[in-house]
Structures are given as C-alpha cells and as structure tokens.
Design a protein around this motif. Structure first.
Motif, short mmCIF file in Angstrom:
data_model
loop_
_atom_site.label_atom_id
_atom_site.label_comp_id
_atom_site.label_asym_id
_atom_site.label_seq_id
_atom_site.Cartn_x
_atom_site.Cartn_y
_atom_site.Cartn_z
N ALA A 154 0.90 -0.92 0.02
CA ALA A 154 0.50 -0.27 0.31
C ALA A 154 0.41 0.71 0.10
CB ALA A 154 -0.85 -0.02 1.58
N GLY A 155 0.36 2.61 -0.94
CA GLY A 155 1.46 3.58 -0.90
C GLY A 155 2.36 3.11 -2.26
N GLY A 156 2.19 2.68 -2.79
CA GLY A 156 3.44 2.08 -3.80
C GLY A 156 2.59 2.51 -5.18
N SER A 157 3.76 3.07 -5.90
CA SER A 157 3.05 2.45 -7.27
C SER A 157 3.20 1.77 -8.65
CB SER A 157 3.41 3.94 -7.76
OG SER A 157 3.71 5.27 -7.27
N LEU A 158 2.45 1.94 -9.46
CA LEU A 158 3.24 0.84 -10.62
C LEU A 158 2.12 1.88 -11.94
CD1 LEU A 158 1.17 -2.47 -9.73
CD2 LEU A 158 3.41 -2.37 -10.06
N ARG A 159 2.96 0.56 -13.29
CA ARG A 159 2.74 2.09 -14.19
C ARG A 159 2.41 0.80 -15.52
NH1 ARG A 159 6.58 4.11 -19.50
NH2 ARG A 159 4.42 6.28 -19.98
N LEU A 160 1.21 1.06 -15.65
CA LEU A 160 0.78 -0.55 -17.36
C LEU A 160 1.19 0.46 -18.85
CD1 LEU A 160 -2.27 -1.64 -14.72
CD2 LEU A 160 -0.35 -2.15 -14.37
N SER A 161 1.30 -0.30 -19.30
CA SER A 161 0.58 0.12 -20.21
C SER A 161 0.05 -1.45 -20.84
CB SER A 161 2.44 -0.52 -20.75
OG SER A 161 3.10 0.63 -20.30
N CYS A 162 -0.13 -0.66 -22.70
CA CYS A 162 -0.82 -1.86 -22.94
C CYS A 162 -0.91 -1.26 -25.22
CB CYS A 162 -2.39 -1.44 -22.76
SG CYS A 162 -3.81 -1.83 -24.25
N VAL A 163 -0.32 -2.20 -25.39
CA VAL A 163 0.55 -2.27 -26.44
C VAL A 163 -0.88 -2.66 -27.30
CG1 VAL A 163 1.70 -3.20 -28.60
CG2 VAL A 163 2.34 -2.17 -26.31
N ALA A 164 -1.39 -2.04 -28.18
CA ALA A 164 -2.10 -2.31 -29.54
C ALA A 164 -2.14 -1.86 -31.03
CB ALA A 164 -3.70 -1.26 -29.95
N SER A 165 -2.39 -3.50 -31.66
CA SER A 165 -2.64 -4.19 -32.94
C SER A 165 -3.02 -4.20 -34.08
CB SER A 165 -0.79 -5.13 -32.91
OG SER A 165 -0.93 -6.18 -32.57
N GLY A 166 -2.85 -4.49 -34.86
CA GLY A 166 -3.97 -4.71 -35.96
C GLY A 166 -4.75 -3.46 -36.11
N TYR A 167 -4.46 -2.50 -35.71
CA TYR A 167 -5.86 -1.52 -35.88
C TYR A 167 -5.38 -0.45 -35.67
CZ TYR A 167 -6.97 -0.78 -31.26
OH TYR A 167 -7.20 -0.17 -29.88
N THR A 168 -5.55 0.59 -36.32
CA THR A 168 -5.40 2.25 -35.77
C THR A 168 -5.44 2.39 -35.11
OG1 THR A 168 -4.16 2.95 -37.97
CG2 THR A 168 -4.95 4.75 -36.48
N ALA A 169 -4.43 3.07 -33.64
CA ALA A 169 -5.13 3.23 -32.30
C ALA A 169 -5.80 4.36 -32.06
CB ALA A 169 -4.37 2.92 -30.75
N SER A 170 -5.22 5.13 -32.88
CA SER A 170 -5.12 6.28 -32.66
C SER A 170 -6.87 6.82 -33.09
CB SER A 170 -3.96 7.28 -33.34
OG SER A 170 -4.60 6.90 -35.08
N SER A 171 -7.79 5.92 -33.33
CA SER A 171 -8.53 5.83 -34.55
C SER A 171 -10.05 5.67 -32.93
CB SER A 171 -9.45 5.20 -35.08
OG SER A 171 -9.13 3.27 -35.26
N THR A 172 -9.34 4.85 -31.91
CA THR A 172 -10.44 4.70 -30.58
C THR A 172 -10.61 4.94 -29.65
OG1 THR A 172 -8.90 3.26 -30.08
CG2 THR A 172 -10.55 2.47 -31.97
N CYS A 173 -11.66 5.25 -28.68
CA CYS A 173 -11.28 5.75 -27.48
C CYS A 173 -11.25 4.35 -26.93
CB CYS A 173 -12.19 6.18 -27.04
SG CYS A 173 -12.38 6.64 -25.26
N MET A 174 -9.56 4.69 -25.35
CA MET A 174 -8.86 3.50 -25.35
C MET A 174 -9.90 3.72 -23.77
SD MET A 174 -5.41 2.80 -27.23
CE MET A 174 -5.63 0.84 -26.81
#
Length: 123
Positions: A14-34
């Motif tokens: 508790a009190g710690g930090s994390l950074r999650l990542s999500c890599v999209a492929s197979g389509y243009t990610a900039s065209s969608t809400c995420m």
C-alpha cells in the motif's frame, strides 16, 4: 487481427506505484477511445479511466481520481495507466479496452479487450 496486450502489473505494498502499459496492434489505435477497466474476484468489471483519441480528454472513476493518470502515445499505439498511492482495494485484474463509441467508462462501449494484467496491493 486486433490485439491488446497489457503489461506492468505486479505486487506492491500500500502506498506504492505501478505503471501499466497496453500495446495495440492490428488496427490504428489513434482511431479509438481507449480505457482501463478492472475486475476483482466476485465483483463486476468496473471502469477505471478512459481517454479520447487525441489524448486531450480523460474520464476517471471517483475511486481513482487524483491517484491514477491515463495517457497514450499514438505513435507507439500504446496506452498507459500510472498508478500512485495504491490501496488494497485497488487489487484486481486490469484490462485495456478500445472502442468506437462514446469515450467513457461503460463496459458496453468497448469493442476490443486485452487479456489483463494482475495488480495486487498488500496492506
């Protein structure tokens, strides 16, 4: 074939930090809400944060406001979730999602989902 692949989960105190990542492929990610969702055992999937296509407008669940920050790098087709001041109640499987509908934290508005990354926060 559309794929969303999450990473960055883990176990923290508790009190710690994390950074999650999500890599999209197979389509243009900039065209969608995420967005990021989470689901704890025995509970329904809930929205955590959503970000519009350009990254200029974010929506957060009340429970994470001020602690979590959603961002995206469209050049890398990648979505992020920076989490600080983590609490035991943040423990859940975290999912990345992408959709063409309204950009909010409603599950029904998302077309594509990742497999999830586990976040565990101990007290």
């Amino acid at each position: 074939q559309v794929q969303l692949v999450e990473s960055g989960g883990g176990s923290v105190q508790a009190g710690g930090s994390l950074r999650l990542s999500c890599v999209a492929s197979g389509y243009t990610a900039s065209s969608t809400c995420m967005a990021w969702f989470r689901q704890a055992p025995g509970k329904e999937r809930e929205g955590v944060a959503a970000l519009n296509t350009g990254g200029s407008s974010a929506t957060y669940a009340d429970s994470v406001k001020g602690r979590f920050t959603i961002s995206r790098d469209n050049a890398k087709n990648t979505l992020y979730l920076q989490m600080i001041s983590l609490k035991p109640e943040d423990t859940a499987m975290y999912y990345c999602a992408a959709g063409f509908g309204p950009c909010n934290v409603a599950v029904a508005h998302y077309n594509y989902w990742g497999q999830g990354t586990q976040v565990t926060v101990s007290s």
